[in-house]
Enzyme design. Structure first.
Site, PDB file in Angstrom:
ATOM      1  N   ASP A   1       1.622  -6.470  -4.701  1.00 61.12           N
ATOM      2  CA  ASP A   1       0.771  -6.506  -3.507  1.00 61.12           C
ATOM      3  C   ASP A   1       1.298  -7.686  -2.705  1.00 61.12           C
ATOM      4  O   ASP A   1       1.527  -8.763  -3.272  1.00 61.12           O
ATOM      5  CB  ASP A   1      -0.691  -6.738  -3.946  1.00 61.12           C
ATOM      6  CG  ASP A   1      -1.646  -6.703  -2.766  1.00 61.12           C
ATOM      7  OD1 ASP A   1      -1.430  -7.476  -1.809  1.00 61.12           O
ATOM      8  OD2 ASP A   1      -2.595  -5.918  -2.800  1.00 61.12           O
TER       9      ASP A   1
ATOM     10  N   THR B   1       1.490  -4.863   4.064  1.00 60.42           N
ATOM     11  CA  THR B   1       1.298  -5.330   5.442  1.00 60.42           C
ATOM     12  C   THR B   1       0.740  -6.758   5.512  1.00 60.42           C
ATOM     13  O   THR B   1       0.943  -7.449   6.506  1.00 60.42           O
ATOM     14  CB  THR B   1       0.336  -4.402   6.207  1.00 60.42           C
ATOM     15  OG1 THR B   1      -0.905  -4.325   5.499  1.00 60.42           O
ATOM     16  CG2 THR B   1       0.924  -3.019   6.374  1.00 60.42           C
ATOM     17  N   ASP B   2       0.037  -7.186   4.452  1.00 57.31           N
ATOM     18  CA  ASP B   2      -0.699  -8.454   4.556  1.00 57.31           C
ATOM     19  C   ASP B   2       0.190  -9.652   4.898  1.00 57.31           C
ATOM     20  O   ASP B   2      -0.190 -10.490   5.704  1.00 57.31           O
ATOM     21  CB  ASP B   2      -1.458  -8.740   3.245  1.00 57.31           C
ATOM     22  CG  ASP B   2      -2.631  -7.788   3.064  1.00 57.31           C
ATOM     23  OD1 ASP B   2      -3.027  -7.128   4.052  1.00 57.31           O
ATOM     24  OD2 ASP B   2      -3.157  -7.695   1.938  1.00 57.31           O
TER      25      ASP B   2
ATOM     26  N   THR C   1       0.819  -1.223   0.000  1.00 58.19           N
ATOM     27  CA  THR C   1       0.000   0.000   0.000  1.00 58.19           C
ATOM     28  C   THR C   1       0.848   1.267   0.000  1.00 58.19           C
ATOM     29  O   THR C   1       0.496   2.265  -0.633  1.00 58.19           O
ATOM     30  CB  THR C   1      -0.933  -0.001   1.237  1.00 58.19           C
ATOM     31  OG1 THR C   1      -1.790  -1.131   1.123  1.00 58.19           O
ATOM     32  CG2 THR C   1      -1.765   1.257   1.322  1.00 58.19           C
TER      33      THR C   1
HETATM   34  N1  ASP Z   1      -2.691  -5.598   0.221  1.00 60.80           N
HETATM   35  C1  ASP Z   1      -1.647  -4.712   0.694  1.00 60.80           C
HETATM   36  C2  ASP Z   1      -0.353  -5.500   0.692  1.00 60.80           C
HETATM   37  O1  ASP Z   1      -0.139  -6.280   1.557  1.00 60.80           O
HETATM   38  C3  ASP Z   1      -1.977  -4.207   2.052  1.00 60.80           C
HETATM   39  C4  ASP Z   1      -0.966  -3.258   2.654  1.00 60.80           C
HETATM   40  O2  ASP Z   1       0.115  -3.018   2.192  1.00 60.80           O
HETATM   41  O3  ASP Z   1      -1.293  -2.698   3.711  1.00 60.80           O
HETATM   42  O4  ASP Z   1       0.446  -5.343  -0.209  1.00 60.80           O
END
Ligand code: ASP
Length: 345
Positions: free
Chosen positions: A58, A90-91, A14
């Protein structure tokens, strides 16, 4: 004081995404866009280089080949930089931080992983602060010996720095998205960066970085629930080629005492499958002999994962099986901490 040299490894997530004007969905964008939105980085008197995934992803697309790519980048550049900052979605961040913790044997420099909940181009973004703080942590020195303050893989997110193999994503909304329930924070970020010196890893000096590139994906996760039936369990335990299972059990490491359950587990262990017990609870540890049900698992040959996170347990298994050594070596190493990932009771 010499100028700190930091390498940023941009993988996506993100933090570097932008919104598609038509569909309104977020998609990863390039590193130049990201840096244009953080002009303040120039105020840090650091020498900063960067390397990007091409294309950035992602993190739900993360796989072992991406981990190998990150580890290789750190390996090749290890002597040229004082620290590394990995920008990541974050995922699956906690899987990556755990995998790198096990892969980067002998690490003596900071590998700080961060990202954000809101893209860097948004007005209320948490990305700018996270990136700048991660850079400062990667550059921080320990006054007692002049070495790096952080000598391990860690996740920096909003107010906290966590050990990489101890953290999990716990919120899809909050800026403080990560927690480590079974290990204290490595630093609190408020007005200043307050390091928790007792909690930081201090590996023996003189160690050389030795990257373990091989990971074996012949593992799976079995999550217990009261409706689990014998057919499903046996099917999972007969997954072709499977070598290891991380079993997520109840509470202090408990599982059904029904004969069909224990028979299926015993049968898998007899066939050479390694089963590691971690708890579904968000904090606390497996205490295998506290209840009859846990005791029966131990008697069947199930190993205790103590207070390990699911992310640490799965990546540890992949790395240990990746060494290609005998199963008994995997069993021995699963039962002892390798990089501060668990507390043995
Ligand atoms: N879907 C995103 C990822 O993990 C979520 C994020 O970065 O917060 O790349």
């Amino acid at each position: 004081m010499k100028q700190p040299r930091i390498l940023i490894i941009y993988t996506g997530g993100t933090i570097g995404m932008i919104e598609d004007p038509v569909t309104k969905t977020l998609a990863p964008f390039d590193f130049t866009h990201l840096m244009e939105n953080v002009p303040k980085v120039k105020m840090l008197d650091y020498h900063i280089d960067n390397i990007s995934f091409n294309p950035p992803i992602d993190s739900s697309d993360m796989n072992i080949f991406h981990w190998q790519e990150m580890a290789r980048t750190i390996d090749i550049n290890y002597d040229k930089y004082d620290g590394f900052v990995v920008l990541h979605g974050t995922d699956t961040m906690a899987y990556t931080s755990s995998a790198l913790s096990f892969m980067l044997e002998g690490l003596m420099k900071p590998v700080i992983i961060t990202g954000s909940q809101l893209p860097i181009g948004e007005v209320r973004t948490d990305g700018e602060e996270n990136l700048i703080t991660a850079l400062q942590i990667a550059a921080a020195r320990d006054a007692s010996d002049g070495g790096p303050m952080v000598r391990e893989v860690a996740i920096l997110f909003e107010n906290y720095l966590w050990r990489g193999c101890r953290a999990s994503k716990r919120s899809a909304d909050n800026f403080n998205a990560f927690v480590s329930n079974n290990y204290p924070r490595l630093a609190h970020i408020g007005l200043g960066i307050d390091f928790n010196v007792e909690a930081l890893a201090r590996p023996m000096t003189g160690k050389k970085l030795c990257v373990q590139y091989n990971l074996d994906r012949s593992i799976t996760i079995i999550d217990l629930f009261p409706g689990l039936c014998e057919t499903t369990l046996r099917h999972l335990l007969h997954t072709p080629g499977i070598k290891g299972v991380v079993m997520r059990t109840y509470g202090a490491g408990n599982a059904p005492t029904a004969p069909w359950f224990l028979d299926a587990v015993r049968d898998a262990i007899d066939r050479g499958i390694v089963i590691l017990n971690v708890t579904q609870c968000v904090d606390g540890s497996v205490r295998a002999n506290r209840y009859v049900s846990g005791d029966m698992l131990t008697a069947a040959g199930v190993l205790s994962g103590y207070d390990m996170t699911l992310e640490a347990a799965t990546t540890k298994m992949m790395v240990l099986f990746g060494r290609g050594t005998a199963t008994r070596d995997v069993v021995v190493n699963l039962s002892r901490p390798i990089c501060g990932e668990m507390t043995v009771l």
